[in-house]
Design an enzyme around this catalytic site. Structure first.
Site, PDB file in Angstrom:
ATOM      1  N   ASP A 182      51.068 -97.400  68.769  1.00  0.00           N
ATOM      2  CA  ASP A 182      52.342 -98.111  68.848  1.00  0.00           C
ATOM      3  C   ASP A 182      53.445 -97.252  68.242  1.00  0.00           C
ATOM      4  OD1 ASP A 182      53.353-100.721  69.702  1.00  0.00           O
ATOM      5  OD2 ASP A 182      53.895-101.027  67.609  1.00  0.00           O
ATOM      6  N   GLU A 221      52.753 -94.925  72.750  1.00  0.00           N
ATOM      7  CA  GLU A 221      53.873 -95.723  73.258  1.00  0.00           C
ATOM      8  C   GLU A 221      55.131 -94.858  73.146  1.00  0.00           C
ATOM      9  OE1 GLU A 221      56.542 -99.721  72.381  1.00  0.00           O
ATOM     10  OE2 GLU A 221      55.373 -98.809  70.774  1.00  0.00           O
ATOM     11  N   ASP A 236      56.980-105.972  74.788  1.00  0.00           N
ATOM     12  CA  ASP A 236      58.263-105.459  74.290  1.00  0.00           C
ATOM     13  C   ASP A 236      59.416-105.627  75.273  1.00  0.00           C
ATOM     14  OD1 ASP A 236      57.565-104.460  71.699  1.00  0.00           O
ATOM     15  OD2 ASP A 236      56.500-102.824  72.662  1.00  0.00           O
TER      16      ASP A 236
END
Length: 208
Positions: free
Chosen positions: A67, A96, A171
């Protein structure tokens, strides 16, 4: 724990500044304290021979998705990747990264994600953006083609052929909403309560 006692062995795993109420956190969100990756014990806990990264690989997972990879130190990513691949080169580390990962600059530093020592591949947000923009007639077929080709041209083949292609994630707005010309607002409560018109949902599903 680190918050409760200055004598805690975990105190230096975080970045306190004097009082226990004053510590670094991710984007200032106090329930997400920032780990001190410069601390050797903290780093080994995640990237070491018997650390978290290695333990889950032993239990059978095939790799890790990191992440917010651009907020992790490069040497942390390198160490984790080395550990994850130690017994099986096919284990994968995906980051990410929202932009073109081949030329990403983060905090004034050019990141070397796809140069062989850090990430195997990344989440393909550029593809998602191109698909949505094309479906909503924001771009024509030529620009759509050029955007897709730029990904293929810029990414090393092993990374390109293992991209994590997505239409939705936690997100971003879900794809059904994204293709529906839904209103955009900085008001989180408004966006949380917004619902698509039921009459249009089947049409939007076909568009998706």
């Amino acid at each position: 724990g680190a918050y409760s006692s200055e004598n805690s062995k975990y105190r230096n795993w975080f970045c306190f500044k004097g009082s226990r109420e004053n510590y670094d956190s991710w984007w200032g969100i106090k329930i997400l304290p920032r780990l001190n990756h410069a601390n050797d014990e903290c780093r080994r806990y995640f990237t070491g021979k018997n650390g978290v990264g290695a333990e889950y690989i032993k239990q059978g997972i095939g790799g890790w998705r990191l992440d917010v990879a651009d907020e992790l130190p490069e040497d942390f990513i390198i160490a984790l990747r080395s550990t994850v691949k130690k017994n099986n080169k096919e284990n994968i580390v995906i980051g990410e990264v929202w932009e073109d990962a081949s030329n990403k600059e983060s905090y004034g530093v050019k990141r070397l994600y796809l140069c062989g020592k850090q990430l195997d591949s990344v989440m393909n947000y550029p593809l998602r953006s191109a698909l949505i923009d094309f479906s909503k007639n924001y771009i024509d077929a030529l620009e759509f083609s050029e955007r897709l080709m730029s990904i293929k041209e810029n990414y090393p083949s092993p990374a390109y052929y293992s991209l994590l292609n997505i239409l939705s994630s936690h997100d971003v707005e879900r794809i059904l909403t994204a293709v529906s010309n839904a209103p955009q607002s900085d008001d989180r409560n408004f966006m949380a309560e917004y619902r698509l018109n039921e009459k249009d949902i089947e049409k939007k599903k076909k568009k998706v």
